[in-house]
Design a protein around this motif. Structure first.
Motif, mmCIF file in Angstrom:
data_model
loop_
_atom_site.group_PDB
_atom_site.id
_atom_site.type_symbol
_atom_site.label_atom_id
_atom_site.label_comp_id
_atom_site.label_asym_id
_atom_site.label_seq_id
_atom_site.Cartn_x
_atom_site.Cartn_y
_atom_site.Cartn_z
ATOM 1 N N LYS A 1 49.317 68.717 50.468
ATOM 2 C CA LYS A 1 49.140 68.664 52.118
ATOM 3 C C LYS A 1 49.323 70.007 52.538
ATOM 4 O O LYS A 1 50.211 70.689 52.218
ATOM 5 N N TYR A 2 48.305 70.179 53.525
ATOM 6 C CA TYR A 2 48.518 71.613 54.445
ATOM 7 C C TYR A 2 49.770 71.215 55.273
ATOM 8 O O TYR A 2 49.846 70.609 56.049
ATOM 9 N N SER A 3 50.668 72.256 55.108
ATOM 10 C CA SER A 3 51.712 72.307 56.076
ATOM 11 C C SER A 3 51.930 73.911 56.919
ATOM 12 O O SER A 3 52.290 74.768 56.257
ATOM 13 N N GLU B 1 59.424 82.003 42.665
ATOM 14 C CA GLU B 1 58.628 80.557 41.793
ATOM 15 C C GLU B 1 57.295 80.194 42.413
ATOM 16 O O GLU B 1 56.116 80.170 41.624
ATOM 17 N N ILE B 2 57.273 80.005 43.582
ATOM 18 C CA ILE B 2 56.014 79.782 44.162
ATOM 19 C C ILE B 2 54.953 80.879 44.070
ATOM 20 O O ILE B 2 53.772 80.519 43.829
ATOM 21 N N ARG B 3 55.510 82.063 44.367
ATOM 22 C CA ARG B 3 54.529 83.090 44.297
ATOM 23 C C ARG B 3 53.970 83.436 42.868
ATOM 24 O O ARG B 3 52.655 83.611 42.562
ATOM 25 N N ASN C 1 53.929 77.111 55.197
ATOM 26 C CA ASN C 1 53.216 78.371 54.963
ATOM 27 C C ASN C 1 53.403 79.527 55.801
ATOM 28 O O ASN C 1 53.492 80.548 55.108
ATOM 29 N N ALA C 2 53.692 79.361 56.814
ATOM 30 C CA ALA C 2 54.253 80.176 57.743
ATOM 31 C C ALA C 2 55.708 80.722 57.212
ATOM 32 O O ALA C 2 55.838 82.032 56.931
ATOM 33 N N LEU C 3 56.407 79.992 56.811
ATOM 34 C CA LEU C 3 57.782 80.238 56.094
ATOM 35 C C LEU C 3 57.628 81.101 54.735
ATOM 36 O O LEU C 3 58.360 82.020 54.505
ATOM 37 N N LYS C 4 56.474 80.845 54.083
ATOM 38 C CA LYS C 4 56.342 81.631 53.029
ATOM 39 C C LYS C 4 56.067 82.825 53.033
ATOM 40 O O LYS C 4 56.351 83.961 52.210
ATOM 41 N N LEU C 5 55.509 83.403 54.267
ATOM 42 C CA LEU C 5 54.975 84.859 54.824
ATOM 43 C C LEU C 5 56.402 85.368 55.647
ATOM 44 O O LEU C 5 56.791 86.678 55.221
ATOM 45 N N ASP D 1 51.392 90.885 51.841
ATOM 46 C CA ASP D 1 50.828 89.664 52.932
ATOM 47 C C ASP D 1 50.369 90.199 54.287
ATOM 48 O O ASP D 1 50.123 89.237 54.894
ATOM 49 N N LYS D 2 49.945 91.407 54.393
ATOM 50 C CA LYS D 2 49.151 91.792 55.537
ATOM 51 C C LYS D 2 50.020 91.984 56.838
ATOM 52 O O LYS D 2 49.502 91.980 57.987
#
Length: 140
Positions: free
Chosen positions: A2-4, A128-130, A8-12, A57-58
């Protein structure tokens, strides 16, 4: 999966230092040493890692120029500048709730060791996600 948008923002921009780096770069370009001084408590190694991640991550751009000596300067990309409302909202929230936040922080001083461990677990989780994302890209 599921898209969250929040996840996703917190990943960056999640973690202890990235928001603070964004805040430092909101109004001006900064060299590594300037950034390190503006971020109380960050190690050179951690700052270097965070800057590399954010460049990848630009969110920021690293500009190397040679005047008399080699100068490296960091600034926000347009994508990085799109975080301005988030950073300003955190500043506003932090200012408005300064007394409450200070009280909570002061009460948590005894828990600082567990906070460090929690941050470390979060950093490892992000790593780990990366790694999983890199492995998926290699499979494609």
């Amino acid at each position: 999966m599921k898209y969250s948008p929040v996840a996703n923002a917190l990943k960056l921009i999640g973690g202890k230092w990235k928001i603070m780096i964004l805040d430092s770069l909101l109004s001006k370009h900064m060299r590594f040493g300037e950034l390190k001084r503006s971020l109380n408590g960050i190690t050179s190694q951690m700052l270097s890692k965070q800057l590399k991640d954010m460049e990848r991550d630009k969110l920021l751009i690293k500009k190397v120029s040679k005047v008399e000596t080699l100068n490296t300067e960091y600034s926000l990309t347009e994508f990085g500048k799109s975080t301005v409302p988030i950073v300003k909202s955190l500043i506003k929230w932090g200012t408005f709730n300064k007394k409450k936040i200070t009280k909570v922080i002061n009460n948590d001083v005894a828990l600082s060791e567990s906070s460090f461990l929690q941050e470390r677990v979060i950093d490892l989780f992000h790593d780990e996600i990366r790694l999983k994302n890199l492995q998926r890209k290699k499979q494609i």
